[in-house]
Design a protein around this motif. Sequence first.
Motif, mmCIF file in Angstrom:
data_model
loop_
_atom_site.group_PDB
_atom_site.id
_atom_site.type_symbol
_atom_site.label_atom_id
_atom_site.label_comp_id
_atom_site.label_asym_id
_atom_site.label_seq_id
_atom_site.Cartn_x
_atom_site.Cartn_y
_atom_site.Cartn_z
ATOM 1 N N SER A 456 -10.719 -12.193 26.216
ATOM 2 C CA SER A 456 -12.116 -12.361 26.640
ATOM 3 C C SER A 456 -12.617 -13.785 26.469
ATOM 4 N N ARG A 457 -11.878 -14.597 25.694
ATOM 5 C CA ARG A 457 -12.292 -15.992 25.461
ATOM 6 C C ARG A 457 -11.563 -16.985 26.361
ATOM 7 N N GLN A 458 -10.613 -16.507 27.168
ATOM 8 C CA GLN A 458 -9.808 -17.423 27.982
ATOM 9 C C GLN A 458 -10.517 -17.758 29.299
ATOM 10 N N ASP A 459 -10.535 -19.046 29.637
ATOM 11 C CA ASP A 459 -11.214 -19.490 30.855
ATOM 12 C C ASP A 459 -10.491 -19.053 32.127
ATOM 13 N N ASP A 460 -9.173 -18.815 32.029
ATOM 14 C CA ASP A 460 -8.415 -18.445 33.217
ATOM 15 C C ASP A 460 -8.208 -16.938 33.352
ATOM 16 N N THR A 461 -8.967 -16.180 32.574
ATOM 17 C CA THR A 461 -8.819 -14.718 32.572
ATOM 18 C C THR A 461 -10.173 -14.074 32.841
ATOM 19 N N PHE A 462 -10.183 -13.042 33.688
ATOM 20 C CA PHE A 462 -11.415 -12.347 34.052
ATOM 21 C C PHE A 462 -11.207 -10.861 33.773
ATOM 22 N N THR A 463 -12.129 -10.282 33.018
ATOM 23 C CA THR A 463 -11.931 -8.919 32.519
ATOM 24 C C THR A 463 -12.993 -7.975 33.075
ATOM 25 N N TYR A 464 -12.569 -6.737 33.294
ATOM 26 C CA TYR A 464 -13.464 -5.716 33.846
ATOM 27 C C TYR A 464 -13.257 -4.390 33.122
ATOM 28 N N THR A 465 -14.357 -3.729 32.858
ATOM 29 C CA THR A 465 -14.317 -2.331 32.425
ATOM 30 C C THR A 465 -15.184 -1.522 33.376
ATOM 31 N N PHE A 466 -14.787 -0.287 33.609
ATOM 32 C CA PHE A 466 -15.505 0.598 34.517
ATOM 33 C C PHE A 466 -15.770 1.936 33.823
ATOM 34 N N THR A 467 -17.012 2.381 33.874
ATOM 35 C CA THR A 467 -17.343 3.729 33.423
ATOM 36 C C THR A 467 -17.504 4.609 34.661
ATOM 37 N N LEU A 468 -17.628 5.913 34.439
ATOM 38 C CA LEU A 468 -17.914 6.821 35.550
ATOM 39 C C LEU A 468 -18.734 7.988 35.042
ATOM 40 N N GLU A 469 -19.871 8.204 35.685
ATOM 41 C CA GLU A 469 -20.694 9.365 35.356
ATOM 42 C C GLU A 469 -21.116 10.048 36.645
ATOM 43 N N ASP A 470 -21.448 11.324 36.538
ATOM 44 C CA ASP A 470 -21.935 12.075 37.696
ATOM 45 C C ASP A 470 -22.944 13.107 37.209
ATOM 46 N N LYS A 471 -23.325 14.012 38.077
ATOM 47 C CA LYS A 471 -24.393 14.960 37.728
ATOM 48 C C LYS A 471 -23.980 15.928 36.622
ATOM 49 N N PHE A 472 -22.672 16.032 36.354
ATOM 50 C CA PHE A 472 -22.213 16.926 35.296
ATOM 51 C C PHE A 472 -22.179 16.257 33.933
ATOM 52 N N GLY A 473 -22.020 14.929 33.919
ATOM 53 C CA GLY A 473 -21.926 14.256 32.630
ATOM 54 C C GLY A 473 -21.274 12.897 32.755
ATOM 55 N N ASP A 474 -21.087 12.261 31.588
ATOM 56 C CA ASP A 474 -20.564 10.893 31.516
ATOM 57 C C ASP A 474 -19.124 10.934 31.028
ATOM 58 N N ASN A 475 -18.215 10.368 31.833
ATOM 59 C CA ASN A 475 -16.811 10.271 31.419
ATOM 60 C C ASN A 475 -16.550 9.081 30.511
ATOM 61 N N GLY A 476 -17.522 8.209 30.339
ATOM 62 C CA GLY A 476 -17.341 7.029 29.512
ATOM 63 C C GLY A 476 -16.512 5.972 30.207
ATOM 64 N N LEU A 477 -15.954 5.065 29.422
ATOM 65 C CA LEU A 477 -15.145 3.967 29.959
ATOM 66 C C LEU A 477 -13.788 4.523 30.377
ATOM 67 N N ILE A 478 -13.470 4.423 31.681
ATOM 68 C CA ILE A 478 -12.290 5.112 32.181
ATOM 69 C C ILE A 478 -11.279 4.177 32.860
ATOM 70 N N SER A 479 -11.617 2.903 33.051
ATOM 71 C CA SER A 479 -10.660 2.011 33.708
ATOM 72 C C SER A 479 -10.826 0.582 33.218
ATOM 73 N N VAL A 480 -9.706 -0.141 33.215
ATOM 74 C CA VAL A 480 -9.673 -1.528 32.753
ATOM 75 C C VAL A 480 -8.868 -2.351 33.755
ATOM 76 N N VAL A 481 -9.401 -3.510 34.116
ATOM 77 C CA VAL A 481 -8.685 -4.456 34.969
ATOM 78 C C VAL A 481 -8.758 -5.829 34.318
ATOM 79 N N ILE A 482 -7.607 -6.508 34.274
ATOM 80 C CA ILE A 482 -7.535 -7.875 33.770
ATOM 81 C C ILE A 482 -6.944 -8.755 34.871
ATOM 82 N N LEU A 483 -7.700 -9.778 35.287
ATOM 83 C CA LEU A 483 -7.246 -10.720 36.302
ATOM 84 C C LEU A 483 -6.949 -12.061 35.635
ATOM 85 N N LYS A 484 -5.834 -12.681 36.039
ATOM 86 C CA LYS A 484 -5.484 -13.989 35.495
ATOM 87 C C LYS A 484 -5.279 -14.983 36.644
#
Length: 575
Positions: A456-484
């Motif tokens: 998360s501190r590297q200038d040449d790295t870009f980080t992503y987290t994705f949550t997912l929720e819908d009308k039934f409830g929250d699945n929380g953090l469900i996906s991670v992508v790291i770009l370099k």
Amino acid sequence: MKIFSQLKKNLKNDFSNLTPVKVALLGDTATQFLNQALRGTGFDHGFDLQIWEADFNQIERQIFDPTSELYEFGPELIILFRSSHKLVNKYSKLKPELYSSFAESQLEQIDSLSAAINSRLRAKIIYYNYPEIDDAVFGSYANKVEQSFLFQLRKLNYELMVYAAKTSNFYISDISSIQNQVGKQIMFQPSVYINTEMVLSIDVLPLVAARTVDLIGSMYGKFKKCLIIDLDNTMWGGIIGDDGLENIQIGSLGIGKAFTEFQYWVKKLKNRGIIIAICSKNTEAIAKEPFEKHQDMVLHLDDIAVFMANWDNKADNIKQIQAILNIGFDSIVFLDDNPFERNMVRENIPAITVPELPEDPADYLEYLYTLNLFETVSFSGEDAGRTKQYQVEAKRAVLQTAYTNEDDFLKSLNMLSLVEPFNKFNTPRVAQLSQRSNQFNLRTVRYTEQDIEYLSRQDDTFTYTFTLEDKFGDNGLISVVILKKEGIDTLFIDTWLMSCRVLKRGMENFILNTIANFAKQNGYSYLKGEYIATAKNEMVKDHYKNLGFAEAQNYWILDVINYEHKPGFINKKIN
């Protein structure tokens, strides 16, 4: 469990198809036989532990010397074994006025070792804690005298736990608890120590190696996620269909106490995030009755993710549970009092773990404690809600059957995703997903919390987290992508992983739209993906192909300049 001679025989086997892990073993006593036990145990767990062993009592020299063989080897894992017997020798040589600060001074040394390693390597550290030695100088009064060795040893073990809790790459292998289980007479043999400097007996080496490799396995994605339990004579005493609600054995009297305490253990596992499921040969309404009506039941229906009670073959029912949960059979434990049912499941589902429960229910827990079935290297706030998430998933499955058109079903869910970079709040969950995700994981690179913080501190790295929720409830953090960043015009997808609980919702399209937008807006022309095959991730073999990437020399390339957004029914959530 295999004995030491059997583990040694494993060393003659072919390790070439196993997962390689570079391990450095440093001890202040003789570690040659421990080395062999670790290698042999690793083979049984699917690991080629490529162990470099330091010379006897060279811990400080190897770690503090930047030109040492340790750093030349470049391990992924470092095992530090500083024994209780060397500890008492250090204590005994002190001036009495230094006794009461002994634990603090030892912890400072441990911190210095850890800091020196971290300054030169991004390696995980496994530290063996200290089995107790009571030097009997004060007798029981040692517990009231701060300068006594027993007081200082116990204090050091406690402070080690506190230190590990706040140090992301530092893990404790609890060999002290092994001594509690087997006794000091089996753990340590004085004549062997005097003649060989070996503090662990041959008999206990397989247990120590197993505890260590369990920890390594958790770091590399091999751990148990689900406990499936039989009911009659496993969850309670008696047969609910024959004996009736009033006559099953549970509560605080007699053998009922054993089943009650067993349920408390299962409840704690559920609260920790282990998925609990029921598989019983019973009529469903009758099987559920104790959960709904018996006042002494600890577990209730809202603790159970999947409840399957019928008269079908248990192996077939377990396969249905596995399909619902969408996890590997090797991450499931099945408990049943009946030897016939246990063997039936083992024969039909070889990957599943089926402990050989004792005949006497009073022995269930003590036996299960020794197996260390649910080792982990992570715990996050989302774990406690995992059962609810799987129950909600079942509701989604029921709703889906009411729709003939899948797009209509997905649209009806009103899905939202919060997109964020790595931060101090989501770091534990990101690391956990990295360590747990095996199936939807394109490159299967494992990251610790320390690694996540570094990225998360590297200038040449870009980080992503994705949550997912819908009308039934929250699945929380469900996906991670790291770009370099790779060159001036390309972003390499170092990591793309996702929880299998959210498959077939269009999340892949939403994620690709997000990272393609980022690339284009920041002057990049291409996304570059890679698929590295493992035994478990074949499901994403064609992931990039299906998303429109073009194959190029074992990589996959997407032209983001001409990329057209993929349709979907997930909207971005504004935090």
